[in-house]
Design a protein around this motif. Sequence first.
Motif, mmCIF file in Angstrom:
data_model
loop_
_atom_site.group_PDB
_atom_site.id
_atom_site.type_symbol
_atom_site.label_atom_id
_atom_site.label_comp_id
_atom_site.label_asym_id
_atom_site.label_seq_id
_atom_site.Cartn_x
_atom_site.Cartn_y
_atom_site.Cartn_z
ATOM 1 N N GLU A 1 0.831 -1.210 0.000
ATOM 2 C CA GLU A 1 0.000 0.000 0.000
ATOM 3 C C GLU A 1 0.862 1.255 0.000
ATOM 4 O O GLU A 1 0.555 2.249 -0.665
ATOM 5 N N SER A 2 1.973 1.202 0.727
ATOM 6 C CA SER A 2 2.868 2.364 0.798
ATOM 7 C C SER A 2 3.479 2.643 -0.576
ATOM 8 O O SER A 2 3.592 3.791 -1.010
ATOM 9 N N LEU A 3 3.885 1.577 -1.237
ATOM 10 C CA LEU A 3 4.461 1.721 -2.568
ATOM 11 C C LEU A 3 3.423 2.297 -3.532
ATOM 12 O O LEU A 3 3.726 3.182 -4.345
ATOM 13 N N GLU A 4 2.215 1.795 -3.409
ATOM 14 C CA GLU A 4 1.087 2.284 -4.214
ATOM 15 C C GLU A 4 0.886 3.791 -3.996
ATOM 16 O O GLU A 4 0.721 4.569 -4.937
ATOM 17 N N TYR A 5 0.921 4.211 -2.749
ATOM 18 C CA TYR A 5 0.779 5.620 -2.365
ATOM 19 C C TYR A 5 1.839 6.468 -3.074
ATOM 20 O O TYR A 5 1.564 7.514 -3.647
ATOM 21 N N ILE A 6 3.089 5.992 -3.027
ATOM 22 C CA ILE A 6 4.196 6.763 -3.596
ATOM 23 C C ILE A 6 4.098 6.810 -5.117
ATOM 24 O O ILE A 6 4.464 7.806 -5.747
ATOM 25 N N SER A 7 3.570 5.757 -5.703
ATOM 26 C CA SER A 7 3.470 5.729 -7.169
ATOM 27 C C SER A 7 2.507 6.791 -7.679
ATOM 28 O O SER A 7 2.445 7.046 -8.878
ATOM 29 N N LYS A 8 1.772 7.407 -6.765
ATOM 30 C CA LYS A 8 0.913 8.527 -7.182
ATOM 31 C C LYS A 8 1.665 9.857 -7.131
ATOM 32 O O LYS A 8 1.206 10.860 -7.682
ATOM 33 N N LEU A 9 2.812 9.854 -6.460
ATOM 34 C CA LEU A 9 3.619 11.078 -6.364
ATOM 35 C C LEU A 9 4.675 11.145 -7.463
ATOM 36 O O LEU A 9 4.974 12.198 -7.999
ATOM 37 N N ILE A 10 5.272 10.014 -7.776
ATOM 38 C CA ILE A 10 6.294 9.940 -8.823
ATOM 39 C C ILE A 10 6.039 8.680 -9.637
ATOM 40 O O ILE A 10 5.485 7.706 -9.129
ATOM 41 N N PRO A 11 6.421 8.697 -10.931
ATOM 42 C CA PRO A 11 6.191 7.510 -11.762
ATOM 43 C C PRO A 11 7.046 6.354 -11.268
ATOM 44 O O PRO A 11 8.263 6.492 -11.165
#
Lengths: 413, 413, 413
Positions: C22-32
Amino acid sequence: MNKLIDDLWSKERHLISDAYDESLEYISKLIPLKIHEIPSGTKCWTWVVPEKWAVKEAYIEDMNGKRLLDLKDHPLHVVSYSLPINKVVTKEELMKHLYTNPKRPGAIPFEFKFYEKGWGFCIQHDKLKKFTEKKYKVFIDSKFEKGTLKVGDCTIKGETDETVVLVAHLDHPAMVNDDLTGVAVLVDIAKELSKRKNHYTYKLLLVPETIGSIAYLSQNEDVIPKLKYGIFLEMLGNNNIHALQLTRQSDTKLDRMARYVMKRKLENFREGAFRKVVGNDEMVFNGPGVNIPMISISRSPYPEYHTSDDTPDIISEKNLVESRNLTLELLDIIDNDYTPMRTFKGPIFLSGYGLWVDWRINKQLNANIEQIMLRLEGDKSVFDIADELDMEFNDVLSYVNKFLDKKLIDVKS
Amino acid sequence: MNKLIDDLWSKERHLISDAYDESLEYISKLIPLKIHEIPSGTKCWTWVVPEKWAVKEAYIEDMNGKRLLDLKDHPLHVVSYSLPINKVVTKEELMKHLYTNPKRPGAIPFEFKFYEKGWGFCIQHDKLKKFTEKKYKVFIDSKFEKGTLKVGDCTIKGETDETVVLVAHLDHPAMVNDDLTGVAVLVDIAKELSKRKNHYTYKLLLVPETIGSIAYLSQNEDVIPKLKYGIFLEMLGNNNIHALQLTRQSDTKLDRMARYVMKRKLENFREGAFRKVVGNDEMVFNGPGVNIPMISISRSPYPEYHTSDDTPDIISEKNLVESRNLTLELLDIIDNDYTPMRTFKGPIFLSGYGLWVDWRINKQLNANIEQIMLRLEGDKSVFDIADELDMEFNDVLSYVNKFLDKKLIDVKS
Amino acid sequence: MNKLIDDLWSKERHLISDAYDESLEYISKLIPLKIHEIPSGTKCWTWVVPEKWAVKEAYIEDMNGKRLLDLKDHPLHVVSYSLPINKVVTKEELMKHLYTNPKRPGAIPFEFKFYEKGWGFCIQHDKLKKFTEKKYKVFIDSKFEKGTLKVGDCTIKGETDETVVLVAHLDHPAMVNDDLTGVAVLVDIAKELSKRKNHYTYKLLLVPETIGSIAYLSQNEDVIPKLKYGIFLEMLGNNNIHALQLTRQSDTKLDRMARYVMKRKLENFREGAFRKVVGNDEMVFNGPGVNIPMISISRSPYPEYHTSDDTPDIISEKNLVESRNLTLELLDIIDNDYTPMRTFKGPIFLSGYGLWVDWRINKQLNANIEQIMLRLEGDKSVFDIADELDMEFNDVLSYVNKFLDKKLIDVKS
């Protein structure tokens, strides 16, 4: 080792002499020796093998026939390789041919004239005051004749022809520490090495000093490329700390290994540059055109050096044993060292391979697991790793051997 | 050397000027000189040779015709390569074009504008207070015209084309220590070298500073590969210790040889990095794309530098002689040095080859016989050996030459 | 950066877990982000990817049902990757499975058993005294199942494929400084680099510690030859000076650049050898068989390390901003550095090429013109020159770029 010394020390072991040959014969009964024979007159590089020498009778008398010096009293009384003489000389003339050691006035010094031709006597400095007359009769009945220089060679074959050479000199009449102690330690090491399965070949040589090494190497030049390291042994019985004389190169792995062993096994030792501690056959083995790294291990200096005081009284078996064990420890490291080359990538999954070491079992090894793992790149040997991490060679060796068992490293040749 | 200085010092030796040419002509009667001529406007790498410059008359007057400065009084009164000017200026404007040296208020400074176009006067700082009027007439009758930059080249052929170059600059109007002293020493050295049989070729160059070296080398690029070492000479007459400026490489054999000579021959000297002691033509010879190791020998600094106080009064023949001898000692070592390569094996049988040196004849040589014998491996020159053993070069040279005579060494090329 | 930390810190980001994903998913919305997925059980060099792990319920009760510890109170109460358990144990047995931090008695320590199988609880040291009974019920409802290790990869293409890699680890449940601060800084840097035109390619990786890097690299070995330098980021929010951990090589240009930036931009920092400051994925990237020079930038140590006290309270946005800017300065130098190679000969005619710098404009540059001119030989980069001359990188860069504009230098590849 005391037995060998007791049996041989009083023999008049001149460069080429019957006593030297008898001593070599004696040793050949203790360890297998091949004897290299090089006749007088043989050209050896820039040198020539000298003649055999012997002296039967020699004395100094005053004109009344009173003997002030007699060879019978001590074999050092005549300069080794002195010319024969039989004449009356003035006191002034005599004094030019009398050698004493003013720092050790009660002892007879050891002098030799191997290559300059001349005659002379050696005497206690204290006795000079007895020469009160104007004229003296000097008599030396010495003989030069064609002979054979002999080098004793105990070669113990290993897995490889690469050879570690150990050298001691067997000449020097009626002296003990210089260098029958080196000879005794070398003989003991030969016995010990013969019992083992060795990686390297070991060649233990007994020579008359300098000319023996020159004669042997110049007549056996094919041996030189096989020689990897050399160790010269002498003055090992007296009560002094060990002295490590470095190789001419000064920074070979041999130098580092010897320093490592001395640091770990001895309470104290000293270290000096090539030719600054002792001067022996390292000048041949490690010299021009040969240049095999050769250290010297000794307990130099000692006050009785090159005098009639260099007797069994100044040495002890305990010292010899310590020096022998030290040298064997060094040979152990030389023989077991190898260069590991990693086959794995990434940090190793230690627990998965049984390579984890609990700090309760070996605290130092536990702390250094990672540092060892980082040094398996094929540019450092097991010894290099132990030296860098200030660890016991055997601890590192047995740990690295586990990597070898698990095929995580290869031995780099 | 004083004669040359006395005859030339007061001449107005600007970069390209009649006085410079006359000075070169004068020197060509003392030593054989080939004159390289490079015309104004010639492109020399990133530079262009400037025009010839002369000034006939120049002065500053107040509006009442009272002269406050007149070129007739001193040739440094006009900035070298100043543009001509003839106009009335305000005091404020004038002050921007008046150069003084506040640290040396009674002396006229030396200023130049070789490449920036401009005009100016140089004056004693003490005289500034006389400028009390609001307006002044400034007059400089200077002339720029096509001319020829001249480089004097005294080449003394040796056994080999490999060349050691010595450089001094002949320009700088009416000054002595900078750098007629370098010129005088260089001329004397040229005379001395012509008398000798030399191994290297020596090229002694007299140039206008910087542009002279650039012009010569850029027009004679084939010379560069032959140049082995360079020495720049200047400021050698004043009373200061010698200063050795190292090469750009900083650790060439030339650097070590110069340090060795200064250490042994001078009571005191100082040493500095490239461009940190003086700044001259070493930036060309030892600079980008040329890079011949060039040291500078000077007695820098001195307080009269670049002022009208740089006169014969501040120098002495004694100092020049010392600097010349020092430089000749250095050239001796450069010329005689060679690399011996052993042909023998083992330690040499010294007495058999007459190579024994009694300590009563040369104690230091006696003590170092073995150390010299160990350094004949073809990786050290005679100088290297002398330097390492802290011995006189000539002692080592004559001893090593004995090995050469006996064919125990070859000269390594 | 605080936003990301606030949103993610309390998540139970175990190695392979839903919270991590989920954390990785969250970050993937900030940077590609490209997500590399490696399944449990995959062999990665000498390692194997572990299973996914989750724990639903866990507690310790006395025999009266009184709970002394409950997972509901804090996610660190159960050892990460603990086996399930449900039994009554003696106090003695329990104590072997209770982990505390006596130095921080009010905090719950973070413990894990990723590869050794076992069970355990973590508790405040102060609470040990409450365990006064003889028997306890221990209950852990944890689950192991096939899962997928995930590595987030933000690659920003540059002019060349040569890649600088930045790494931070996203795992560690409910902790902040170790290493959500590294993650936050890395995300901010990714945003900044995406806006620029870069020479190098930048690869920013988010991993579960150690196994994440091993899994990624072992499954993508073709990436390794493209990696030039690496930077590991962690512990950047606490109040301590920066610590630079050098690469394994210790003397690469990256080490020198990082030291240069820290010296110039920070009031104070410390420096330590590889693995002597922090221990993270540099052991993979800079380890055996990979060996990409990787520094670590951190503010290590901090007292709340690996405890429940590692919360947002101990970090500040100001510290994160300083660390981010520092890292960006370092990346600027890495990206802009090049090696100039002179095309000219001789010293340059500076004023003729507009390369003169007035000391009134830049005193340091004026003083160093000559030193820069002497360093354009193709063996030094712009950074090397700035470092040697102790100058600002950008000052040297813009000056050397003028030489490039005038074709006086080439870029050496």
